[in-house]
Design an enzyme around this catalytic site. Structure first.
Site, short mmCIF file in Angstrom:
data_model
loop_
_atom_site.label_atom_id
_atom_site.label_comp_id
_atom_site.label_asym_id
_atom_site.label_seq_id
_atom_site.Cartn_x
_atom_site.Cartn_y
_atom_site.Cartn_z
CG ASN A 1 -4.05 -3.01 -2.89
OD1 ASN A 1 -3.10 -2.43 -2.36
ND2 ASN A 1 -5.01 -3.60 -2.20
CE LYS B 1 -4.12 -7.45 -1.46
NZ LYS B 1 -5.18 -8.28 -0.94
CG HIS C 1 -8.30 -2.89 0.41
ND1 HIS C 1 -8.25 -4.04 1.15
CD2 HIS C 1 -8.10 -3.27 -0.88
CE1 HIS C 1 -8.03 -5.07 0.34
NE2 HIS C 1 -7.93 -4.62 -0.90
CD GLU D 1 -6.11 -6.86 2.27
OE1 GLU D 1 -5.17 -6.07 2.10
OE2 GLU D 1 -6.34 -7.81 1.50
CD GLU E 1 -10.82 -4.66 -4.03
OE1 GLU E 1 -10.04 -4.99 -4.91
OE2 GLU E 1 -10.47 -4.43 -2.86
N GLY F 1 -7.93 -12.19 -2.46
CA GLY F 1 -6.79 -13.02 -2.07
C GLY F 1 -7.14 -14.49 -1.84
CB SER G 1 -9.31 -13.90 -7.06
OG SER G 1 -9.02 -14.10 -5.68
C1 PEP Z 1 -7.11 -6.38 -3.50
O1 PEP Z 1 -6.28 -6.44 -2.61
O2 PEP Z 1 -7.68 -5.32 -3.71
C2 PEP Z 1 -7.37 -7.57 -4.31
C3 PEP Z 1 -8.35 -7.55 -5.15
O3 PEP Z 1 -6.52 -8.65 -4.10
P1 PEP Z 1 -6.45 -9.98 -5.01
O4 PEP Z 1 -6.46 -9.55 -6.45
O5 PEP Z 1 -5.17 -10.63 -4.62
O6 PEP Z 1 -7.66 -10.80 -4.68
#
Ligand code: PEP
Length: 258
Positions: free
Chosen positions: A13, A15, A99, A101, A170, A176, A216
């Site tokens: 992803n 973003k 997501h 976000e 998630e 992040g 992460s």
């Molecule tokens: C994400 O944006 O779905 C995500 C898991 O980000 P990160 O791996 O940077 O934590």
């Protein structure tokens, strides 16, 4: 993971990162170091303007390109929005839906559900996200919260279509932040998601659906997370922006010991 019953999927992803030119650069670099032979399904979900160049550059590969959002309506007066059939026509195979976000920008469970239905109708594979906040985890309501998100998101998805859906767990506190859920924490929730799918559909469908972990995940912790029986892959943000790191995660998913 359980390769016997379901697909392993490693999805990136991006973003709001990378221009079309940077996308071309990434895809060429990624292509040159991509693992050959036996491997899991790989998806890269990129900003809308990067989809054409990503599709073009990865045409001869097994990497599927995806979008990061979709509008639930088929067409009309929705300035700035993109419909599912447009994504299909542009060469997308996947779309991330719900997501955290985007939920933080106001996307509701009803919106997520409408988008999942629209994506399936158009022939896209929805990667439907769910996850709890740190406060919800600490209050001990993670399981209930996730079950609610899954039930709402899948409302109206038929028995025939459920196997096309990918679910990504998630935890919001892990996205992040560099704070990964432990393999045990992630497994507990992913197993819970499979139980919800089993109750809504059937054991066969629950066994066949791919459930990813995101938050992460990186080249160092991927193997341990993927070694959990109900974690069938990863949704990867930061580490999917660097070809070498993303390849290492794919290699972890390809380990014969898993
Ligand atoms: C994400 O944006 O779905 C995500 C898991 O980000 P990160 O791996 O940077 O934590």
């Amino acid at each position: 993971m359980n390769r016997k019953y379901r697909k392993t999927v490693i999805a990136g992803n991006w973003k709001m990162n990378k221009t079309p030119s940077e996308t071309k650069e990434f895809m060429n670099a990624f292509k040159s170091i991509m693992p050959k032979g036996r491997w899991c399904d790989v998806a890269l979900c990129v900003p809308a303007v990067c989809i054409p160049v990503a599709v073009r550059t990865m045409r001869e590969t097994r990497v599927g390109i995806g979008a990061e959002n979709v509008n639930a309506n088929p067409s009309g007066a929705y300035t700035g929005e993109i419909a599912a059939n447009m994504l299909v026509d542009a060469g997308c195979k996947y779309v991330i839906i719900g997501h955290s976000e985007r939920r933080a920008m106001g996307e509701t469970d009803a919106d997520v559900n409408a988008k999942v239905l629209a994506a399936l109708e158009a022939g896209l594979i929805p990667i439907m996200c769910c996850g709890e906040t740190l406060e919800q985890r600490e209050a001990g309501i993670t399981a209930e919260w996730i079950a609610m998100q899954i039930k709402s998101g899948l409302q109206g998805v038929s028995e025939e279509k459920i196997r096309k859906v990918i679910i990504a767990y998630e935890p919001i506190w892990a996205i992040g932040t560099g704070k990964t859920a432990t393999p045990e924490q992630a497994e507990q929730v992913c197993e819970g998601i499979r139980t919800v799918v089993r109750k809504l559909y059937s054991s066969k469908n629950a066994r066949a659906i791919s459930i990813l972990y995101g938050g992460s995940m990186n080249e160092k912790n991927a193997y341990e997370l993927l070694a959990q029986p109900d974690i069938d892959g990863g949704l990867i943000g930061g580490a999917s922006l660097v070809p070498e790191k993303f390849v290492k995660i794919i290699e972890a998913a390809n380990q014969p010991t898993l």
